[in-house]
Write a protein that holds these residues in place. Structure first.
Motif, PDB file in Angstrom:
ATOM      1  N   ALA A 180      38.019  16.700  -6.733  1.00  0.00           N
ATOM      2  CA  ALA A 180      37.144  15.658  -7.273  1.00  0.00           C
ATOM      3  C   ALA A 180      36.209  15.189  -6.177  1.00  0.00           C
ATOM      4  CB  ALA A 180      37.958  14.475  -7.812  1.00  0.00           C
ATOM      5  N   ILE A 181      35.071  14.647  -6.577  1.00  0.00           N
ATOM      6  CA  ILE A 181      34.087  14.142  -5.618  1.00  0.00           C
ATOM      7  C   ILE A 181      34.696  12.998  -4.814  1.00  0.00           C
ATOM      8  CG2 ILE A 181      31.897  12.917  -5.413  1.00  0.00           C
ATOM      9  CD1 ILE A 181      30.980  14.498  -7.904  1.00  0.00           C
ATOM     10  N   LYS A 182      34.465  13.037  -3.506  1.00  0.00           N
ATOM     11  CA  LYS A 182      34.963  11.991  -2.611  1.00  0.00           C
ATOM     12  C   LYS A 182      33.824  11.087  -2.149  1.00  0.00           C
ATOM     13  CE  LYS A 182      37.543  11.371   1.726  1.00  0.00           C
ATOM     14  NZ  LYS A 182      38.159  12.078   2.891  1.00  0.00           N
ATOM     15  N   ASP A 183      32.925  11.602  -1.334  1.00  0.00           N
ATOM     16  CA  ASP A 183      31.779  10.837  -0.833  1.00  0.00           C
ATOM     17  C   ASP A 183      30.498  11.433  -1.392  1.00  0.00           C
ATOM     18  OD1 ASP A 183      33.329   9.122   0.947  1.00  0.00           O
ATOM     19  OD2 ASP A 183      33.614  10.919   2.179  1.00  0.00           O
ATOM     20  N   VAL A 184      29.621  10.563  -1.899  1.00  0.00           N
ATOM     21  CA  VAL A 184      28.366  10.994  -2.508  1.00  0.00           C
ATOM     22  C   VAL A 184      27.240  10.886  -1.479  1.00  0.00           C
ATOM     23  CG1 VAL A 184      26.694  10.477  -4.323  1.00  0.00           C
ATOM     24  CG2 VAL A 184      29.143  10.339  -4.808  1.00  0.00           C
ATOM     25  N   PRO A 185      26.407  11.899  -1.346  1.00  0.00           N
ATOM     26  CA  PRO A 185      25.342  11.866  -0.341  1.00  0.00           C
ATOM     27  C   PRO A 185      24.184  10.971  -0.760  1.00  0.00           C
ATOM     28  CG  PRO A 185      25.140  13.848  -1.640  1.00  0.00           C
ATOM     29  CD  PRO A 185      26.406  13.177  -2.102  1.00  0.00           C
ATOM     30  N   GLU A 186      23.323  10.677   0.205  1.00  0.00           N
ATOM     31  CA  GLU A 186      22.116   9.902  -0.078  1.00  0.00           C
ATOM     32  C   GLU A 186      21.272  10.646  -1.111  1.00  0.00           C
ATOM     33  OE1 GLU A 186      18.264   8.012   2.322  1.00  0.00           O
ATOM     34  OE2 GLU A 186      19.828   9.122   3.402  1.00  0.00           O
ATOM     35  N   GLY A 187      20.749   9.903  -2.071  1.00  0.00           N
ATOM     36  CA  GLY A 187      19.942  10.504  -3.124  1.00  0.00           C
ATOM     37  C   GLY A 187      20.683  10.681  -4.429  1.00  0.00           C
ATOM     38  N   LEU A 188      22.006  10.621  -4.394  1.00  0.00           N
ATOM     39  CA  LEU A 188      22.825  10.666  -5.604  1.00  0.00           C
ATOM     40  C   LEU A 188      23.547   9.339  -5.774  1.00  0.00           C
ATOM     41  CD1 LEU A 188      24.442  14.232  -5.440  1.00  0.00           C
ATOM     42  CD2 LEU A 188      22.404  13.519  -6.694  1.00  0.00           C
ATOM     43  N   GLN A 189      23.799   8.983  -7.028  1.00  0.00           N
ATOM     44  CA  GLN A 189      24.530   7.749  -7.333  1.00  0.00           C
ATOM     45  C   GLN A 189      25.737   8.064  -8.206  1.00  0.00           C
ATOM     46  OE1 GLN A 189      20.961   7.673  -8.540  1.00  0.00           O
ATOM     47  NE2 GLN A 189      20.502   7.397  -6.378  1.00  0.00           N
ATOM     48  N   ILE A 190      26.794   7.290  -7.997  1.00  0.00           N
ATOM     49  CA  ILE A 190      27.961   7.362  -8.878  1.00  0.00           C
ATOM     50  C   ILE A 190      27.609   6.629 -10.167  1.00  0.00           C
ATOM     51  CG2 ILE A 190      30.388   6.727  -9.175  1.00  0.00           C
ATOM     52  CD1 ILE A 190      30.515   6.641  -6.043  1.00  0.00           C
ATOM     53  N   VAL A 191      27.742   7.290 -11.305  1.00  0.00           N
ATOM     54  CA  VAL A 191      27.353   6.654 -12.568  1.00  0.00           C
ATOM     55  C   VAL A 191      28.495   6.579 -13.571  1.00  0.00           C
ATOM     56  CG1 VAL A 191      24.906   7.188 -12.304  1.00  0.00           C
ATOM     57  CG2 VAL A 191      26.395   8.829 -13.476  1.00  0.00           C
ATOM     58  N   ALA A 192      29.665   7.106 -13.221  1.00  0.00           N
ATOM     59  CA  ALA A 192      30.824   6.971 -14.103  1.00  0.00           C
ATOM     60  C   ALA A 192      32.101   7.158 -13.303  1.00  0.00           C
ATOM     61  CB  ALA A 192      30.776   7.992 -15.247  1.00  0.00           C
ATOM     62  N   THR A 193      33.124   6.406 -13.676  1.00  0.00           N
ATOM     63  CA  THR A 193      34.426   6.502 -13.014  1.00  0.00           C
ATOM     64  C   THR A 193      35.538   6.398 -14.045  1.00  0.00           C
ATOM     65  OG1 THR A 193      34.458   4.117 -12.600  1.00  0.00           O
ATOM     66  CG2 THR A 193      33.635   5.522 -10.813  1.00  0.00           C
ATOM     67  N   ALA A 194      36.697   6.954 -13.700  1.00  0.00           N
ATOM     68  CA  ALA A 194      37.911   6.745 -14.482  1.00  0.00           C
ATOM     69  C   ALA A 194      38.517   5.403 -14.079  1.00  0.00           C
ATOM     70  CB  ALA A 194      38.894   7.880 -14.241  1.00  0.00           C
ATOM     71  N   SER A 195      39.530   4.945 -14.796  1.00  0.00           N
ATOM     72  CA  SER A 195      40.136   3.642 -14.514  1.00  0.00           C
ATOM     73  C   SER A 195      40.831   3.605 -13.160  1.00  0.00           C
ATOM     74  CB  SER A 195      41.133   3.278 -15.613  1.00  0.00           C
ATOM     75  OG  SER A 195      42.185   4.232 -15.689  1.00  0.00           O
ATOM     76  N   ASP A 196      41.153   4.775 -12.599  1.00  0.00           N
ATOM     77  CA  ASP A 196      41.772   4.830 -11.271  1.00  0.00           C
ATOM     78  C   ASP A 196      40.741   4.888 -10.147  1.00  0.00           C
ATOM     79  OD1 ASP A 196      40.817   7.384 -11.656  1.00  0.00           O
ATOM     80  OD2 ASP A 196      42.773   8.374 -11.592  1.00  0.00           O
ATOM     81  N   GLY A 197      39.460   4.875 -10.502  1.00  0.00           N
ATOM     82  CA  GLY A 197      38.397   4.915  -9.512  1.00  0.00           C
ATOM     83  C   GLY A 197      37.876   6.300  -9.196  1.00  0.00           C
ATOM     84  N   VAL A 198      38.500   7.347  -9.711  1.00  0.00           N
ATOM     85  CA  VAL A 198      38.027   8.703  -9.468  1.00  0.00           C
ATOM     86  C   VAL A 198      36.632   8.871 -10.067  1.00  0.00           C
ATOM     87  CG1 VAL A 198      38.391  11.148 -10.025  1.00  0.00           C
ATOM     88  CG2 VAL A 198      40.305   9.735  -9.277  1.00  0.00           C
ATOM     89  N   ILE A 199      35.718   9.466  -9.292  1.00  0.00           N
ATOM     90  CA  ILE A 199      34.332   9.638  -9.721  1.00  0.00           C
ATOM     91  C   ILE A 199      34.261  10.669 -10.844  1.00  0.00           C
ATOM     92  CG2 ILE A 199      32.028  10.404  -8.994  1.00  0.00           C
ATOM     93  CD1 ILE A 199      32.795   9.382  -6.155  1.00  0.00           C
ATOM     94  N   GLU A 200      33.595  10.285 -11.941  1.00  0.00           N
ATOM     95  CA  GLU A 200      33.519  11.145 -13.112  1.00  0.00           C
ATOM     96  C   GLU A 200      32.107  11.634 -13.414  1.00  0.00           C
ATOM     97  OE1 GLU A 200      35.819  12.352 -15.194  1.00  0.00           O
ATOM     98  OE2 GLU A 200      37.587  11.447 -14.291  1.00  0.00           O
ATOM     99  N   ALA A 201      31.076  11.045 -12.784  1.00  0.00           N
ATOM    100  CA  ALA A 201      29.711  11.522 -13.011  1.00  0.00           C
ATOM    101  C   ALA A 201      28.800  11.022 -11.901  1.00  0.00           C
ATOM    102  CB  ALA A 201      29.183  11.069 -14.363  1.00  0.00           C
ATOM    103  N   ILE A 202      27.799  11.840 -11.586  1.00  0.00           N
ATOM    104  CA  ILE A 202      26.779  11.497 -10.598  1.00  0.00           C
ATOM    105  C   ILE A 202      25.418  11.892 -11.146  1.00  0.00           C
ATOM    106  CG2 ILE A 202      28.253  11.636  -8.533  1.00  0.00           C
ATOM    107  CD1 ILE A 202      27.240  14.505  -8.129  1.00  0.00           C
ATOM    108  N   GLU A 203      24.367  11.274 -10.640  1.00  0.00           N
ATOM    109  CA  GLU A 203      23.016  11.675 -10.977  1.00  0.00           C
ATOM    110  C   GLU A 203      22.057  11.151  -9.915  1.00  0.00           C
ATOM    111  OE1 GLU A 203      22.590   9.989 -14.917  1.00  0.00           O
ATOM    112  OE2 GLU A 203      21.660   8.149 -14.131  1.00  0.00           O
ATOM    113  N   ASN A 204      20.846  11.712  -9.874  1.00  0.00           N
ATOM    114  CA  ASN A 204      19.824  11.142  -9.008  1.00  0.00           C
ATOM    115  C   ASN A 204      18.940  10.203  -9.811  1.00  0.00           C
ATOM    116  OD1 ASN A 204      18.321  12.973 -10.484  1.00  0.00           O
ATOM    117  ND2 ASN A 204      17.383  13.973  -8.726  1.00  0.00           N
ATOM    118  N   LYS A 205      17.890   9.691  -9.205  1.00  0.00           N
ATOM    119  CA  LYS A 205      17.120   8.602  -9.805  1.00  0.00           C
ATOM    120  C   LYS A 205      16.524   8.975 -11.153  1.00  0.00           C
ATOM    121  CE  LYS A 205      13.653   5.111  -8.639  1.00  0.00           C
ATOM    122  NZ  LYS A 205      12.714   4.627  -7.584  1.00  0.00           N
TER     123      LYS A 205
END
Length: 237
Positions: A180-205
């Protein structure tokens, strides 16, 4: 005119009964049908030499990065831990180069499961090699035993995201991943998470880069919001 969508192929590492040879490239039929039902023309993309990527992109309007094996941790500057699963370095080399090229050319891309992870790594982020042993908190069951087309946990979606406009919030999704995604680089944002905090979706602007951790290709037949992920991806082209 329908858009031509490249869909990255996985590799069946064992010998098949069809040709009795190893290394058969394949794209899961539900992903192909998802693109077709969203109005696109799907084209399978087996991994190729990096030198062929620019020529390949002359024929494509967008690219979907699909599921598959674990990402090789050496691409994140890490050594493999014992819990790491099967990897395919040749596929990683191709897809990392492909991600970087399409982003530079501003060709829209959509990541699915491993696809989200390889996009994140290619753009400078990282992943947990093994979510179960490395995640700092208590986690949900992210590799479901239920059939793959059935949802098993909920996802919270950022209301300011393009993804929210597509599927809304509190989305019931399937879950079939080891990393699973751990750290997101500059230019991407976390846009969804599970209830445990695990990242479920990313996107750029502008969502020309968008990726989800679940498998909408296995659920769109029963959940119109999952098909809308494919439709909105094609509409952004």
């Amino acid at each position: 005119m329908s858009k031509v969508i490249g869909v990255t192929a996985d590799v069946f590492l064992g010998a098949t009964s069809v040709i009795n040879q190893k290394l058969m490239d394949f794209v899961p039929r539900p992903a192909i049908n998802g693109v077709l039902n969203a109005g696109g023309i799907p084209i399978s993309l087996p991994y190729l030499p990096k030198e062929e990527i620019n020529g390949l992109l002359e024929r494509l309007d967008g690219v979907i990065f699909t599921g598959g094996p674990d990402v090789d941790p050496t691409f994140m500057g890490e050594e493999p831990i014992p819990e790491l699963g099967i990897t395919n370095r040749n596929r990683d080399l191709f897809e990392i180069a492909l991600v970087r090229t399409v982003v530079a050319k501003h060709v829209p891309i959509l990541g699915i499961c491993r696809g989200a992870q390889i996009i994140n790594v290619a753009l400078g982020g990282n992943v947990y090699q093994d979510l179960a042993s490395q995640y700092p908190g208590k986690i949900l069951k992210h590799h479901q035993s239920a059939p793959g087309d059935q949802p098993t946990h909920f996802v919270s979606v950022n209301h300011d995201s393009k993804l929210f406009k597509t599927i809304g919030d509190n989305v019931f999704v399937n879950s079939r991943h080891h990393q699973a995604i751990k750290d997101v680089p500059e230019g991407l944002q976390i846009v969804a998470t599970a209830s445990d905090g695990v990242i479920e979706a990313i996107e750029n602007k502008d969502a020309s880069v968008q990726a989800v951790q679940w498998h909408p290709e296995n659920m769109w037949q029963y959940d119109s919001r999952q098909l809308q992920i494919f439709k909105d991806f094609i509409d952004r082209i």
